[in-house]
Scaffold this active site. Structure first.
Site, PDB file in Angstrom:
ATOM      1  N   HIS A 141      10.781  -2.260  19.397  1.00  0.00           N
ATOM      2  CA  HIS A 141       9.404  -1.764  19.287  1.00  0.00           C
ATOM      3  C   HIS A 141       9.433  -0.251  19.205  1.00  0.00           C
ATOM      4  O   HIS A 141      10.189   0.395  19.930  1.00  0.00           O
ATOM      5  CB  HIS A 141       8.591  -2.203  20.513  1.00  0.00           C
ATOM      6  CG  HIS A 141       7.123  -1.918  20.403  1.00  0.00           C
ATOM      7  ND1 HIS A 141       6.203  -2.859  19.975  1.00  0.00           N
ATOM      8  CD2 HIS A 141       6.408  -0.793  20.654  1.00  0.00           C
ATOM      9  CE1 HIS A 141       4.995  -2.327  19.972  1.00  0.00           C
ATOM     10  NE2 HIS A 141       5.084  -1.078  20.386  1.00  0.00           N
ATOM     11  N   ALA A 171       0.858  -1.192   0.000  1.00  0.00           N
ATOM     12  CA  ALA A 171       0.000   0.000   0.000  1.00  0.00           C
ATOM     13  C   ALA A 171       0.887   1.232   0.000  1.00  0.00           C
ATOM     14  O   ALA A 171       1.918   1.269   0.689  1.00  0.00           O
ATOM     15  CB  ALA A 171      -0.907  -0.008   1.215  1.00  0.00           C
ATOM     16  N   ARG A 218      12.538  -2.927  30.015  1.00  0.00           N
ATOM     17  CA  ARG A 218      13.493  -3.171  28.932  1.00  0.00           C
ATOM     18  C   ARG A 218      14.435  -1.990  28.719  1.00  0.00           C
ATOM     19  O   ARG A 218      15.622  -2.185  28.433  1.00  0.00           O
ATOM     20  CB  ARG A 218      12.731  -3.434  27.632  1.00  0.00           C
ATOM     21  CG  ARG A 218      11.988  -4.730  27.690  1.00  0.00           C
ATOM     22  CD  ARG A 218      11.034  -4.876  26.540  1.00  0.00           C
ATOM     23  NE  ARG A 218      10.444  -6.206  26.583  1.00  0.00           N
ATOM     24  CZ  ARG A 218       9.562  -6.646  25.709  1.00  0.00           C
ATOM     25  NH1 ARG A 218       9.154  -5.866  24.729  1.00  0.00           N
ATOM     26  NH2 ARG A 218       9.077  -7.865  25.814  1.00  0.00           N
ATOM     27  N   GLU A 260       0.950  -1.643  16.347  1.00  0.00           N
ATOM     28  CA  GLU A 260       2.188  -0.898  16.600  1.00  0.00           C
ATOM     29  C   GLU A 260       2.245   0.415  15.829  1.00  0.00           C
ATOM     30  O   GLU A 260       2.987   1.329  16.202  1.00  0.00           O
ATOM     31  CB  GLU A 260       3.414  -1.775  16.266  1.00  0.00           C
ATOM     32  CG  GLU A 260       4.712  -1.187  16.802  1.00  0.00           C
ATOM     33  CD  GLU A 260       5.944  -2.058  16.557  1.00  0.00           C
ATOM     34  OE1 GLU A 260       5.793  -3.242  16.196  1.00  0.00           O
ATOM     35  OE2 GLU A 260       7.058  -1.533  16.733  1.00  0.00           O
ATOM     36  N   ALA A 263       2.231  -5.812  23.683  1.00  0.00           N
ATOM     37  CA  ALA A 263       1.961  -5.557  22.265  1.00  0.00           C
ATOM     38  C   ALA A 263       0.869  -6.492  21.779  1.00  0.00           C
ATOM     39  O   ALA A 263      -0.059  -6.075  21.077  1.00  0.00           O
ATOM     40  CB  ALA A 263       3.220  -5.738  21.431  1.00  0.00           C
TER      41      ALA A 263
HETATM   42  P1  ADP Z   1       1.096  -5.392  14.498  1.00  0.00           P
HETATM   43  O1  ADP Z   1       1.779  -6.059  15.639  1.00  0.00           O
HETATM   44  O2  ADP Z   1       0.728  -3.980  14.780  1.00  0.00           O
HETATM   45  O3  ADP Z   1      -0.004  -6.210  13.934  1.00  0.00           O
HETATM   46  P2  ADP Z   1       3.050  -6.454  12.625  1.00  0.00           P
HETATM   47  O4  ADP Z   1       4.459  -6.027  12.491  1.00  0.00           O
HETATM   48  O5  ADP Z   1       2.783  -7.772  13.253  1.00  0.00           O
HETATM   49  O6  ADP Z   1       2.257  -5.269  13.375  1.00  0.00           O
HETATM   50  O7  ADP Z   1       2.354  -6.471  11.201  1.00  0.00           O
HETATM   51  C1  ADP Z   1       2.413  -5.388  10.319  1.00  0.00           C
HETATM   52  C2  ADP Z   1       2.364  -5.918   8.895  1.00  0.00           C
HETATM   53  O8  ADP Z   1       2.146  -4.842   7.984  1.00  0.00           O
HETATM   54  C3  ADP Z   1       3.653  -6.600   8.476  1.00  0.00           C
HETATM   55  O9  ADP Z   1       3.368  -7.894   7.988  1.00  0.00           O
HETATM   56  C4  ADP Z   1       4.198  -5.687   7.376  1.00  0.00           C
HETATM   57  O10 ADP Z   1       4.925  -6.365   6.382  1.00  0.00           O
HETATM   58  C5  ADP Z   1       2.921  -5.083   6.809  1.00  0.00           C
HETATM   59  N1  ADP Z   1       3.109  -3.820   6.092  1.00  0.00           N
HETATM   60  C6  ADP Z   1       3.914  -2.785   6.434  1.00  0.00           C
HETATM   61  N2  ADP Z   1       3.839  -1.796   5.531  1.00  0.00           N
HETATM   62  C7  ADP Z   1       2.949  -2.188   4.583  1.00  0.00           C
HETATM   63  C8  ADP Z   1       2.460  -1.603   3.370  1.00  0.00           C
HETATM   64  N3  ADP Z   1       2.872  -0.412   2.936  1.00  0.00           N
HETATM   65  N4  ADP Z   1       1.561  -2.312   2.643  1.00  0.00           N
HETATM   66  C9  ADP Z   1       1.145  -3.532   3.044  1.00  0.00           C
HETATM   67  N5  ADP Z   1       1.595  -4.142   4.162  1.00  0.00           N
HETATM   68  C10 ADP Z   1       2.479  -3.480   4.937  1.00  0.00           C
END
Ligand code: ADP
Length: 457
Positions: free
Chosen positions: A395, A158, A285, A424, A439
């Site tokens: 984090h 995105a 931490r 996050e 988290a």
């Molecule tokens: P949370 O713990 O907040 O759910 P995560 O790190 O587990 O966060 O998941 C966030 C996801 O969003 C990751 O899999 C990451 O690859 C994805 N992500 C980050 N930026 C984009 C983007 N521009 N378009 C699509 N997916 C994205």
């Protein structure tokens, strides 16, 4: 190309999955976009532990005095009161329901008889998924989205949020792995769940110059702050951006978090090159990380014995990591204290003195040096495990400002219509420092709210 859904969720980690599942169950047609080739994000590679006050395992273990209020207080205090009180309240009041949802609706299996007490928590309240990682969470969430026939598009990054003349967010543009440009229209709204920016060194330095290249990161390469930048471009307000957390116990060569070292929550101690303890092992931490960096060489050794290893079985459940650390010469199993000390050239006599003290404190239940809040365990008997570790970026506490309904707010504190966020990528919960196990509680609590809210509006 153009595609139209009711709800577009960006990011397939825990927040995005739970949002997508709730939006679908509220009747929406949902698409979940993930830029990496595989789903899961940091949620997948995390330990997966989840705080839930007064949970069923606490009760089974005879812990009957935990409450949402205690959890609220721990979380606020753990973040130096920089979290938004009304949002932390929602987390505290709903974390247990979120855990029950995972257990009952998503069929996540948690250990029935073991909990972690992470640093900064006044109770042992973190549920542990089987396998002690986020794999259990993501595997079950993925199975649920498959069963619900929710469309997931991996390799779909995105890029730009779209607005109509009224200022409502109506969709997002994305680029596929093969370079195709696709516009995803959202009749109801867009949920940003893109995680943090721990892997984006430039962005880290922009908000906190200290968090530069000298730190490695525990995070997935996808954690580059895309959602924060996308939303900021259309006027979203950011908060707590300078607050970037290092995890104290990581692989000194790769930066990867050490889950074998979760034995710390069962009583492992931390010592420096001189063989002395220097911090309470269950401190926050940020405090432990800072203390480690102030020691000779900027690293620590974590030491535990078989008795402690047998409690959490962290070696068995993280056997691959254990083997890797041994191969790298970063973890050593020793029959005696002498052997452990010699392997890393630590002064044997000082280490013995340190361990004698720990054994005394274990007997009396009073750690006179660092007030270990879990109570120290005796290290009289071997064999021993000793592991070298450094802090690594883990984090990012800061991010988008959301309200109680997870609606993204602009600089003036007004709702940006059609735009929601959870996980996050948001910056309102953890303040200066996120406590362990918070988290997972955060992402599922607010991910679920976002998924319901986007349909309700
Ligand atoms: P949370 O713990 O907040 O759910 P995560 O790190 O587990 O966060 O998941 C966030 C996801 O969003 C990751 O899999 C990451 O690859 C994805 N992500 C980050 N930026 C984009 C983007 N521009 N378009 C699509 N997916 C994205």
């Amino acid at each position: 190309a153009e595609q139209t859904y009711d709800v577009v969720v960006i990011g397939a980690g825990g927040a995005g999955f739970s949002a997508a599942i709730e939006a679908k169950s509220a009747g929406a047609n949902v698409v979940l976009l993930e830029k990496m080739p595989a789903v899961g994000g940091n949620t997948l590679i995390s330990g997966g532990e989840m705080n839930a006050p007064d949970n069923w395992v606490e009760r089974a273990l005879g812990i009957t005095d935990d409450t949402a209020d205690l959890f609220y207080n721990d979380t606020m205090k753990g973040g130096d009161n920089l979290g938004d009180p009304k949002m932390v309240r929602i987390l505290a009041d709903n974390a247990l329901t979120s855990a029950e949802w995972l257990r009952d609706e998503i069929k996540v299996e948690f250990l029935p008889d073991h909990l972690f007490q992470f640093g900064g928590h006044s109770r042992k309240r973190a549920l542990i998924p089987v396998g002690h990682t986020g794999v259990e969470l993501i595997t079950k969430l993925k199975a649920k989205t498959d069963a619900d026939r929710i469309t997931i598009k991996t390799n779909m990054k995105a890029e730009t949020l779209l607005k109509d003349e009224s200022g409502k967010v109506t969709g997002v543009t994305a680029t596929s792995g093969t370079g195709d440009k696709i516009t995803f229209h959202a009749n109801k709204g867009v949920i940003i769940a893109t995680g943090g920016f721990g892997s984006n060194v430039e962005m880290r330095k922009k908000y906190n110059p200290k968090m530069d290249e000298k730190y490695m990161s525990t995070d997935t390469p996808g954690s580059t702050g895309d959602g924060i930048v996308m939303a900021e471009t259309i006027g979203a307000k950011l908060t707590n951006m300078e607050n970037i957390q290092t995890y104290p116990i990581c692989n000194p060569e790769t930066g990867v978090i050490s889950l074998v070292a979760d034995s710390r929550f069962d009583g492992a101690i931390l010592i420096n090159q001189e063989g002395k303890r220097f911090v309470e092992e269950l401190e926050r931490r940020d405090v432990i990380s800072k203390a480690i960096l102030a020691q000779t060489g900027g690293y620590t050794y974590q030491l535990w014995n078989q008795g402690i290893a047998d409690i959490g079985k962290t070696i068995e459940v993280h056997q691959d990591e254990y083997d890797q650390l041994v191969k790298q010469g970063l973890l050593f199993k020793a029959d005696t204290i002498e052997e452990a000390a010699n392997f890393f050239k630590i002064d044997v006599n000082t280490l013995k003195e340190t361990i004698n003290k720990v054994n005394d404190y274990a007997k009396t239940g009073k750690d006179l040096d660092f007030k270990h809040r879990g109570g120290l365990k005796s290290l009289e008997k071997g064999p021993y495990y000793i592991e070298k570790a450094v802090p690594s970026v883990h984090h990012t506490m800061g991010g988008l400002v959301i309200d109680e309904k997870t609606r993204v707010l602009n600089e003036k504190g007004e709702v940006i219509p059609g735009l929601f966020a959870a996980g996050e990528v948001t910056g309102v919960i953890h303040g200066a420092n996120r406590l362990g196990g918070n988290a997972i509680a955060d992402i599922f609590t607010f991910g679920r709210i976002a998924g319901k809210q986007v349909v309700a509006e």
